[in-house]
Scaffold this active site. Sequence first.
Site, mmCIF file in Angstrom:
data_model
loop_
_atom_site.group_PDB
_atom_site.id
_atom_site.type_symbol
_atom_site.label_atom_id
_atom_site.label_comp_id
_atom_site.label_asym_id
_atom_site.label_seq_id
_atom_site.Cartn_x
_atom_site.Cartn_y
_atom_site.Cartn_z
ATOM 1 N N CYS A 73 0.843 -1.199 0.000
ATOM 2 C CA CYS A 73 0.000 0.000 0.000
ATOM 3 C C CYS A 73 0.879 1.249 0.000
ATOM 4 C CB CYS A 73 -0.994 -0.054 1.156
ATOM 5 S SG CYS A 73 -2.384 1.087 0.958
ATOM 6 N N HIS A 161 -3.513 -5.426 0.894
ATOM 7 C CA HIS A 161 -2.915 -5.883 2.158
ATOM 8 C C HIS A 161 -2.936 -7.406 2.216
ATOM 9 C CE1 HIS A 161 -2.343 -2.036 4.193
ATOM 10 N NE2 HIS A 161 -3.362 -1.643 3.455
ATOM 11 N N GLU A 163 -1.620 -9.248 4.345
ATOM 12 C CA GLU A 163 -1.561 -9.715 5.734
ATOM 13 C C GLU A 163 -2.922 -9.857 6.401
ATOM 14 O OE1 GLU A 163 -1.259 -5.184 5.941
ATOM 15 O OE2 GLU A 163 -0.666 -6.763 4.573
#
Length: 185
Positions: A73, A161, A163
Amino acid sequence: MTRIVVVDNHGQFTHLEGRALRDLGVDTDIVDNDTPPSKIDADGIVLSGGPDMDRIGRSVDYLDLGVPVLGICLGMQLVAAELGGEVGSGDYGGYADVTVEILDETDPLVGSLAPETRVWASHADEVKAVPEGFVRTADSDVCPTEAMSDTERDLYGVQWHPEVAHTEEGEAVFENFIDICERAD
């Protein structure tokens, strides 16, 4: 053991990036983005997301450490901005569940996700033009540059993202980055 340092750009998910790497068996630390580059000993760097470009500390200095870098990002945006690309406001805005189309099945970071994958991404800001040496490796109907790679310099970025649980194949992105780091070592 492979060692990857996560640079904290004050994003809300930074701790999840460190955890994802640890869960994959990587030696990892999260360091503040004001850490001197000379204090970083790693086989790879993850530049985390964050709220804005005014809070990136020394993140651009880590691009010169000679190890693979994955920007997530804001991390991808700062790589693009520093190396001559263009970053601007996204038309879509905030966080959303997005279908991303993989443009290059041979890309070492995202190629294994082809032909498409669902991701969780913020589009408040995004890469409008990739820097010289980079190729766009993924796009979506809300963002033309969802991922980019410069395989010559081992610099990579994703707008989304990997994660977070909302991203379907996030673990694969981290596994692929670990492979990149191990090949570069």
